[in-house]
Design a protein around this motif. Structure first.
Motif, PDB file in Angstrom:
ATOM      1  N   GLU A  17      74.679   7.176 -44.674  1.00 33.13           N
ATOM      2  CA  GLU A  17      74.912   6.552 -45.975  1.00 33.13           C
ATOM      3  C   GLU A  17      74.046   7.233 -47.036  1.00 33.13           C
ATOM      4  O   GLU A  17      72.868   7.467 -46.808  1.00 33.13           O
ATOM      5  CB  GLU A  17      74.525   5.068 -45.872  1.00 33.13           C
ATOM      6  N   HIS A  18      74.672   7.582 -48.164  1.00 32.66           N
ATOM      7  CA  HIS A  18      73.915   8.260 -49.228  1.00 32.66           C
ATOM      8  C   HIS A  18      74.626   8.086 -50.564  1.00 32.66           C
ATOM      9  O   HIS A  18      75.696   7.464 -50.624  1.00 32.66           O
ATOM     10  CB  HIS A  18      73.747   9.736 -48.894  1.00 32.66           C
ATOM     11  N   HIS A  19      74.060   8.642 -51.627  1.00 32.19           N
ATOM     12  CA  HIS A  19      74.629   8.453 -52.966  1.00 32.19           C
ATOM     13  C   HIS A  19      75.382   9.674 -53.490  1.00 32.19           C
ATOM     14  O   HIS A  19      75.678   9.741 -54.676  1.00 32.19           O
ATOM     15  CB  HIS A  19      73.530   8.041 -53.950  1.00 32.19           C
ATOM     16  N   GLY A  20      75.630  10.654 -52.620  1.00 30.32           N
ATOM     17  CA  GLY A  20      76.316  11.860 -53.087  1.00 30.32           C
ATOM     18  C   GLY A  20      75.352  12.768 -53.822  1.00 30.32           C
ATOM     19  O   GLY A  20      74.189  12.413 -54.024  1.00 30.32           O
ATOM     20  N   PRO A  21      75.810  13.939 -54.253  1.00 29.48           N
ATOM     21  CA  PRO A  21      74.890  14.853 -54.939  1.00 29.48           C
ATOM     22  C   PRO A  21      74.607  14.401 -56.360  1.00 29.48           C
ATOM     23  O   PRO A  21      75.378  13.645 -56.955  1.00 29.48           O
ATOM     24  CB  PRO A  21      75.650  16.176 -54.944  1.00 29.48           C
ATOM     25  N   TYR A  22      73.490  14.874 -56.886  1.00 29.87           N
ATOM     26  CA  TYR A  22      73.142  14.626 -58.275  1.00 29.87           C
ATOM     27  C   TYR A  22      73.598  15.840 -59.081  1.00 29.87           C
ATOM     28  O   TYR A  22      73.217  16.969 -58.784  1.00 29.87           O
ATOM     29  CB  TYR A  22      71.626  14.429 -58.407  1.00 29.87           C
ATOM     30  N   PHE A  23      74.428  15.610 -60.078  1.00 27.62           N
ATOM     31  CA  PHE A  23      75.039  16.730 -60.796  1.00 27.62           C
ATOM     32  C   PHE A  23      74.144  17.304 -61.887  1.00 27.62           C
ATOM     33  O   PHE A  23      73.387  16.576 -62.535  1.00 27.62           O
ATOM     34  CB  PHE A  23      76.388  16.300 -61.381  1.00 27.62           C
ATOM     35  N   ALA A  24      74.261  18.613 -62.067  1.00 26.43           N
ATOM     36  CA  ALA A  24      73.505  19.294 -63.120  1.00 26.43           C
ATOM     37  C   ALA A  24      73.881  18.669 -64.463  1.00 26.43           C
ATOM     38  O   ALA A  24      75.046  18.315 -64.678  1.00 26.43           O
ATOM     39  CB  ALA A  24      73.848  20.782 -63.116  1.00 26.43           C
ATOM     40  N   VAL A 178      83.794  18.445 -54.824  1.00 20.45           N
ATOM     41  CA  VAL A 178      82.861  18.030 -53.771  1.00 20.45           C
ATOM     42  C   VAL A 178      83.516  17.181 -52.685  1.00 20.45           C
ATOM     43  O   VAL A 178      84.257  16.247 -52.986  1.00 20.45           O
ATOM     44  CB  VAL A 178      81.681  17.247 -54.406  1.00 20.45           C
ATOM     45  N   ILE A 179      83.227  17.548 -51.431  1.00 17.32           N
ATOM     46  CA  ILE A 179      83.642  16.728 -50.294  1.00 17.32           C
ATOM     47  C   ILE A 179      82.433  15.911 -49.857  1.00 17.32           C
ATOM     48  O   ILE A 179      81.338  16.450 -49.697  1.00 17.32           O
ATOM     49  CB  ILE A 179      84.104  17.599 -49.108  1.00 17.32           C
ATOM     50  N   ILE A 180      82.653  14.620 -49.724  1.00 15.19           N
ATOM     51  CA  ILE A 180      81.586  13.720 -49.304  1.00 15.19           C
ATOM     52  C   ILE A 180      81.752  13.440 -47.808  1.00 15.19           C
ATOM     53  O   ILE A 180      82.864  13.193 -47.349  1.00 15.19           O
ATOM     54  CB  ILE A 180      81.672  12.387 -50.081  1.00 15.19           C
ATOM     55  N   ASN A 181      80.668  13.487 -47.083  1.00 13.56           N
ATOM     56  CA  ASN A 181      80.699  13.128 -45.667  1.00 13.56           C
ATOM     57  C   ASN A 181      79.784  11.922 -45.462  1.00 13.56           C
ATOM     58  O   ASN A 181      78.594  11.979 -45.779  1.00 13.56           O
ATOM     59  CB  ASN A 181      80.211  14.320 -44.819  1.00 13.56           C
ATOM     60  N   CYS A 182      80.343  10.832 -44.988  1.00 11.47           N
ATOM     61  CA  CYS A 182      79.528   9.639 -44.731  1.00 11.47           C
ATOM     62  C   CYS A 182      80.231   8.787 -43.689  1.00 11.47           C
ATOM     63  O   CYS A 182      81.382   9.051 -43.351  1.00 11.47           O
ATOM     64  CB  CYS A 182      79.317   8.846 -46.020  1.00 11.47           C
TER      65      CYS A 182
END
Length: 561
Positions: A17-24, A178-182
Motif C-alpha cells: 500500500e502506498h500513495h503513488g509517485p510524487y510528481f515534479a 504511470v502504472i501503479i502496483n499495489c
DNA sequence: TGGCTGACTTGACAGGATCTTC
DNA sequence: GAAGATCCTGTCAAGTCAGCCA
C-alpha cells in the motif's frame, strides 16, 4: 527479523500500500523582465517552448552545451515542440541567446541559499510532509521507506561519455504514463486531480510500486523500496550467499577453465579465456549493445580486437596483455597484465585475420557464458565473480594489513587500504575532487605546524628533565610527567595527520563507495570491527548502517566470508 | 538460438547538509 | 558566524540477467 530462511522467489509480498509517485512541480513562467533573444531581439516564447529553453539555459555553464551532438539533439527536439510561428522564426541555435534566463536562475538559486533561517525551516518542513506521505509504503504490515518516490523532472538527457542521444528532450512524466502496483485490498493511490493512471495492477511477483517508460531510450523506470527495507536487505544477503557458494567451487572452476584453454572447440576455448579475465580482472560480463543507441562501451564478452595489445615482453615481464577500453559509464579501463602462456597464445589465435573493430570473442555471448556458469553452480553468473573476488580481496587484505596493537586511526587506514584494493580491482574511479590540491596543501601546512609544535614540546621536555635532575623534588618530577604526556599526545596527533594525508593522497582518483555498497559482504566489515574494537560508525554512516542492518545483526567477530 | 523486454543492481556525480576552522 | 572543506544523499544513467517468443 533476519531469521536464516530464504523467501520463496516467486512471491514477494501479500500486502502493498502506498500513495503513488510524487510528481515534479509544474513549470512556472519566466517573469516579464527575463527575456530570450533571437538574433539579438527579445522574443516571447510559448509556454512549452519557453520551458524547454530554460532546460538549456540552466545548463549553459556545463560542458555538455559546448558539444555538437548535445546542441543538435537539443535543437531538433526543441523545434518539434515549438508553435509553427516560432519554428518559422527560430532557425539556428547559434542565434539564440539564453544568457538572461541563465542569469535569472543563477540569481534565484543564490536567493534561495540566502533565505532567512525561518524560511528555510519552513521549506524543510514542507519537504518532510511530502516525504512523510509519499516516501513510505506499507508492505506486509511493515512501514518501509521508498527509495525514489519522485518522478524524474523533465529536462535534457545527460548521457555519459559520447552518448549519441545527449541533449534530447526528456519529457515530463504524467500520471497517464504511470502504472501503479499495489495489493488489491489496499487503498488505491489517488492520481492528481483531473488525471488518471495508465494502469493499476496487482503483481506481487515484482518489487516495484510504480513504473513508467521514459521517452529517450524507451526504458522502464521504477519506483522501488529503499535499500534499508527488509525486501532489499534479503536480496542483498542472498547475493552474498551466492558469492560465498562460489568460494567453495572456485578452485574446481578455475581448473576447468584452465583445461579448456586447450579445447578443440573454439566456443569453449574463447569461453575459458573470457572467464579467466572475468575471474582474474573482475571484468563485467559485457552484454551486446545496440549500435548508435548508446555510448560505445564494452565489457569482457564484447571486447574488440582494438581493445587489447599483446606484448611478448614488456617491462621485464612476459606475455603481457595491455587492455585499453571504455567500460560502464565510459570509464576507461587501462591495465597491463602478464598472463599464462596458453592464454597469450589463445589471444593471438582469436585475433588472427581480424580487423581492429571485430569482436575478440566472436564465438561467445553473455547468455551462453551464463548458461555455462549456471551448469557449474546454481545461481552462478558472470557478476558473481566480481562480488566474490571483491569480498574475498577485502577479507584477505584486512587480514594482511590489520595490526591488533594499532590505534583506531591506524586500523581505519588499513581498512581503507583494503577497501581501496577492491576499488582498484573493480576499476571504480572518480574525478579528482576540485578542491583536492588546495585541501592537500592545507593538510600539509597543518602537519608542518604540528611538527614544529612537537619539536618545541620536546625541547621543553628536555629542559624540565634537566631541571628535575638538578632539583630532584616532587614538583619538578610532576612537570616532567606532564611534559612527557604532552609530547606523546602531539606525536599521536602528528601520526593521525600523516595517516590522514596518506589516505587522502592514495584515494585521489579512487571511489570507495561503490564497492562498499555493492560488492563487499558487510559481514566481513562488521566482523572486523568487532574483532579489532573499531566502532561500526567509523566504517558505515547512518544510511549504510540501515542498509546493512541485517549484517550488523547477524555477524559476530568469527564470521568468515 | 537470438532478439527483445522487464526487473533489478550498479555507478558516477551534483549539490545540499553538516562539520571544522578562523 | 561566515567561509571553506568534507560528508552524505539523491539522482538517474547504464549495466546485468532471466524469461518470453518466434
Amino acid at each position: 527479523m533476519w531469521e536464516e530462511e530464504k523467501r520463496d522467489d516467486g512471491v514477494k509480498w501479500q500486502q502493498l500500500e502506498h500513495h503513488g509517485p510524487y510528481f515534479a512541480p509544474p513549470y512556472e513562467r519566466l517573469p516579464d523582465h527575463v527575456h530570450f533573444y533571437y538574433n539579438g531581439k527579445p522574443m516571447k516564447l510559448s509556454l512549452a517552448t519557453e520551458e524547454i529553453a530554460t532546460f538549456y539555459a540552466k545548463m549553459l555553464d556545463h560542458e555538455y552545451t559546448t558539444k555538437d551532438i548535445f546542441q543538435n539533439n537539443f535543437f531538433n527536439d526543441w523545434i518539434k515542440e515549438m508553435t509553427p510561428e516560432e519554428r518559422k522564426k527560430i532557425r539556428e541555435l547559434g542565434k539564440c541567446n539564453f544568457e538572461e534566463i541563465h542569469t535569472y536562475f543563477a540569481e534565484k538559486h543564490e536567493a534561495q541559499k540566502a533565505l532567512p533561517k525561518e524560511e528555510k525551516q519552513k521549506l524543510k518542513e514542507e519537504a518532510e510532509k511530502i516525504q512523510e506521505k509519499y516516501g513510505y509504503c506499507i508492505i506486509d504490515g511493515h512501514r518501509e521507506k521508498i527509495g525514489n518516490f519522485k518522478t524524474e523532472p523533465p529536462g535534457l538527457f545527460r548521457g555519459r561519455g559520447n552518448h549519441p542521444k545527449m541533449g534530447m528532450l526528456k519529457k515530463r512524466v504524467m500520471p497517464e504514463d504511470v502504472i501503479i502496483n499495489c495489493s488489491k485490498d489496499s487503498a488505491i493511490p489517488q492520481p492528481p486531480p483531473g488525471h488518471k493512471w495508465k494502469e493499476v495492477r496487482c503483481d506481487n511477483t515484482v518489487t516495484w510500486l510504480a513504473s513508467w517508460t521514459e521517452n529517450i531510450q524507451g526504458a522502464l523506470k521504477y519506483v522501488m523500496l529503499n535499500p534499508s527495507s527488509k525486501l532489499k536487505g534479503e536480496k542483498d544477503w542472498q547475493k552474498y550467499e551466492v558469492a560465498r557458494c562460489l568460494k567453495g567451487v572456485v578452485s574446481k572452476i578455475r581448473s576447468q577453465y584452465r583445461a579448456d584453454w586447450k579445447s578443440k572447440d573454439m566456443k569453449i576455448r574463447q569461453r575459458s579465456v573470457a572467464l579467466y579475465f572475468i575471474d582474474k580482472l573482475a571484468l563485467r560480463a559485457g552484454n551486446e549493445k545496440e549500435e548508435g543507441e548508446t555510448a560505445d562501451t564494452v565489457g569482457c564478452c564484447s571486447l574488440r580486437v582494438e581493445h587489447i595489445s599483446l606484448h611478448p615482453h614488456l617491462d621485464g615481464k612476459e606475455n603481457v596483455v595491455e587492455f585499453d577500453f571504455l567500460g560502464k559509464d565510459s570509464i576507461r579501463y587501462y591495465n597491463k597484465v602478464p598472463v599464462e602462456k596458453q592464454v597469450f597464445k589463445n589471444l593471438q589465435l582469436f585475433m588472427k585475420k581480424k580487423n581492429p573493430g571485430d569482436d575478440l570473442f566472436d564465438w561467445l555471448s553473455t547468455s551462453s557464458l551464463n548458461k555455462h556458469l549456471q551448469d557449474l553452480m546454481d545461481g552462478l553468473t558472470a557478476k558473481v565473480f566480481r562480488t566474490y573476488n571483491a569480498s574475498i580481496t577485502l577479507q584477505e587484505q584486512l587480514e594482511a594489513l590489520t595490526n591488533e596493537d594499532d590505534s583506531v586511526p591506524a586500523k581505519l587506514l588499513s581498512y581503507n587500504r583494503a577497501n581501496r584494493a577492491v576499488a582498484i580491482l573493480c576499476n571504480h574511479q572518480r574525478a579528482t575532487p576540485k578542491t583536492f590540491e588546495k585541501s592537500m596543501q592545507n593538510l600539509q601546512a597543518k602537519i608542518d605546524a604540528k611538527k614544529d609544535q612537537l619539536a618545541e614540546a620536546k625541547a621543553e621536555l628536555k629542559r624540565v628533565k634537566a631541571d628535575h635532575k638538578a632539583k630532584k623534588d616532587v614538583k619538578s618530577k610532576t612537570a616532567v610527567e606532564k611534559k612527557k604526556k604532552m609530547v606523546e599526545k602531539i606525536e599521536e596527533q602528528l601520526a593521525k595527520l600523516n595517516m590522514h594525508a596518506t589516505d587522502k593522497e592514495e584515494n585521489k582518483q579512487i571511489a570507495l563507495g561503490t564497492s562498499k555498497l555493492n560488492y563487499l559482504d558487510p559481514r566481513i566489515s562488521v566482523a572486523w570491527c568487532k574483532k579489532f574494537g573499531v566502532p561500526i560508525e567509523k566504517i558505515y554512516n547512518k544510511t549504510q548502517r540501515e542498509k546493512f542492518a541485517w549484517a550488523i545483526a547477524m555477524a559476530d567477530e568469527d564470521f568468515e566470508f
